[in-house]
Scaffold this active site. Structure first.
Site, PDB file in Angstrom:
ATOM      1  N   ASP A  68       0.793  -1.231   0.056  1.00  0.00           N
ATOM      2  CA  ASP A  68      -0.031   0.015   0.048  1.00  0.00           C
ATOM      3  C   ASP A  68       0.981   1.115   0.153  1.00  0.00           C
ATOM      4  O   ASP A  68       2.114   1.067   0.205  1.00  0.00           O
ATOM      5  CB  ASP A  68      -1.076  -0.099   1.304  1.00  0.00           C
ATOM      6  CG  ASP A  68      -0.352  -0.428   2.411  1.00  0.00           C
ATOM      7  OD1 ASP A  68       0.987  -0.554   2.370  1.00  0.00           O
ATOM      8  OD2 ASP A  68      -1.005  -0.985   3.380  1.00  0.00           O
ATOM      9  N   ASN A 137      -7.728  -2.973  14.333  1.00  0.00           N
ATOM     10  CA  ASN A 137      -9.044  -3.338  14.033  1.00  0.00           C
ATOM     11  C   ASN A 137      -9.198  -4.209  12.967  1.00  0.00           C
ATOM     12  O   ASN A 137     -10.210  -4.639  12.320  1.00  0.00           O
ATOM     13  CB  ASN A 137      -9.805  -1.806  13.290  1.00  0.00           C
ATOM     14  CG  ASN A 137      -8.994  -1.533  11.896  1.00  0.00           C
ATOM     15  OD1 ASN A 137      -8.028  -2.365  11.498  1.00  0.00           O
ATOM     16  ND2 ASN A 137      -9.323  -0.308  11.353  1.00  0.00           N
ATOM     17  N   HIS A 139      -7.334  -4.971  10.244  1.00  0.00           N
ATOM     18  CA  HIS A 139      -7.171  -4.670   8.440  1.00  0.00           C
ATOM     19  C   HIS A 139      -5.857  -5.207   8.207  1.00  0.00           C
ATOM     20  O   HIS A 139      -5.044  -5.477   9.017  1.00  0.00           O
ATOM     21  CB  HIS A 139      -7.076  -2.957   8.347  1.00  0.00           C
ATOM     22  CG  HIS A 139      -5.826  -2.408   8.757  1.00  0.00           C
ATOM     23  ND1 HIS A 139      -6.011  -1.077   9.153  1.00  0.00           N
ATOM     24  CD2 HIS A 139      -4.712  -2.766   8.910  1.00  0.00           C
ATOM     25  CE1 HIS A 139      -4.682  -0.813   9.721  1.00  0.00           C
ATOM     26  NE2 HIS A 139      -3.906  -1.705   9.339  1.00  0.00           N
ATOM     27  N   GLU A 144      -9.593  -1.531   5.489  1.00  0.00           N
ATOM     28  CA  GLU A 144     -10.329  -1.461   6.474  1.00  0.00           C
ATOM     29  C   GLU A 144     -11.620  -2.099   6.746  1.00  0.00           C
ATOM     30  O   GLU A 144     -12.242  -2.634   5.665  1.00  0.00           O
ATOM     31  CB  GLU A 144     -10.605   0.015   6.446  1.00  0.00           C
ATOM     32  CG  GLU A 144      -9.342   1.111   6.637  1.00  0.00           C
ATOM     33  CD  GLU A 144      -8.480   0.959   7.910  1.00  0.00           C
ATOM     34  OE1 GLU A 144      -8.452   0.092   8.655  1.00  0.00           O
ATOM     35  OE2 GLU A 144      -8.016   2.162   8.211  1.00  0.00           O
TER      36      GLU A 144
END
Ligand code: F6R
Length: 263
Positions: A68, A137, A139, A144
């Site tokens: 990314d 979280n 990811h 996400e």
């Protein structure tokens, strides 16, 4: 999913590097690596760098694709993933910079950046081993919660929680870009092997959800339950929420030699 519980982050770094090196040796000199930024794989890279220095591993002909990139950071920004990958992966592992790819996060070319990245991965023959971290979280990459489980490389908006987590690399949270371009969950699943590293109590809930929870877009990492050759390497702190921790410890420590051939 193979789950390996290490006693501490140093051990997780050694075991993950050994797994990656095993795939590299099987794939040959032209191995295609998928590389993550962030803190989790740093010890993995340090161990791989040591292997290349000692001559145990040669990655000079390898190709690499980063997961990314932030959108809109100026070229050369020290926290752009182009720069982070150069500092933490390309140089220490002795990769040829011409064969290290990072998604193009420049605003001028963003409309086509995802498709171009997918085409480049395909042209390289696909990723042999994808190194991953895990967000608090759940990811993976910057996919996400509620990301499509079959998504491809595209622009995403970061959650406020992820921007707060990454604020440690910037002067303030306001400087963390709001958008990123990330390999999709479908892109990640196409890698032939996956090695995910997660350490620390801050990851314990996400680790448990990824390994033992339902397959759900609310925990994007849970998509790895669908992968045939995914290895998850955690330390004791990150393993704290696992219901079957003793089973994973026993399965690893009592693994018969004849089973220790593949990731
Ligand atoms: C990094 C990435 C992220 C990180 C995750 C964990 O390229 O895509 O998914 O792996 O945010 O970050 P750390 O390892 O810093 O806790």
């Amino acid at each position: 999913m193979e789950v390996i519980i290490c006693h501490d982050p140093d051990c997780a770094g050694e075991v993950s590097a050994a797994k990656v090196a095993q795939v590299c040796k099987e794939a040959g000199p032209g191995v295609v690596l998928g590389v993550a930024t962030g803190s989790s794989p740093l010890k993995t890279y340090q161990n791989l760098a040591q292997m290349t220095r000692s001559g145990e591993l040669d990655l000079s002909q390898a190709t690499a694709f980063a997961l990314d990139e932030y959108v809109g950071l100026p070229a050369g920004h020290p926290e752009s993933y182009h720069e982070v990958i150069r500092r933490t992966v390309t140089e220490p592992l002795g990769l040829d910079p011409a064969r290290v790819h990072v998604p193009d996060g420049s605003l001028a070319h963003i409309a086509t950046a995802g498709d171009r990245y997918e085409a480049a991965i395909k042209a390289a023959g696909g990723i042999d081993v994808q190194i991953l971290g895990l967000g608090a979280n759940g990811h993976i990459g910057f996919n996400e919660p509620t990301s499509s489980l079959s998504s491809r490389t595209r622009v995403k908006m970061l959650t406020p929680g992820t921007r707060a987590d990454n604020a440690r690399f910037f002067a303030s949270v306001d400087e963390v870009p709001k958008h990123c371009i990330t390999q999709g969950l479908g892109t990640i699943l196409d890698a032939r092997h996956i090695v995910l590293v997660a350490t620390g109590t801050v990851k314990a809930r996400a680790v448990a959800a990824m390994i033992e929870g339902p397959l759900t877009a609310m925990c994007p990492g849970s998509v790895l339950q669908m992968h045939r050759f995914a290895t998850v390497i955690v330390d004791e702190a990150a393993a704290g929420g696992l219901a079957l921790g003793d089973y994973y410890r026993q399965a690893y420590s009592e693994m018969p030699a004849w089973l220790q051939v593949h990731v």
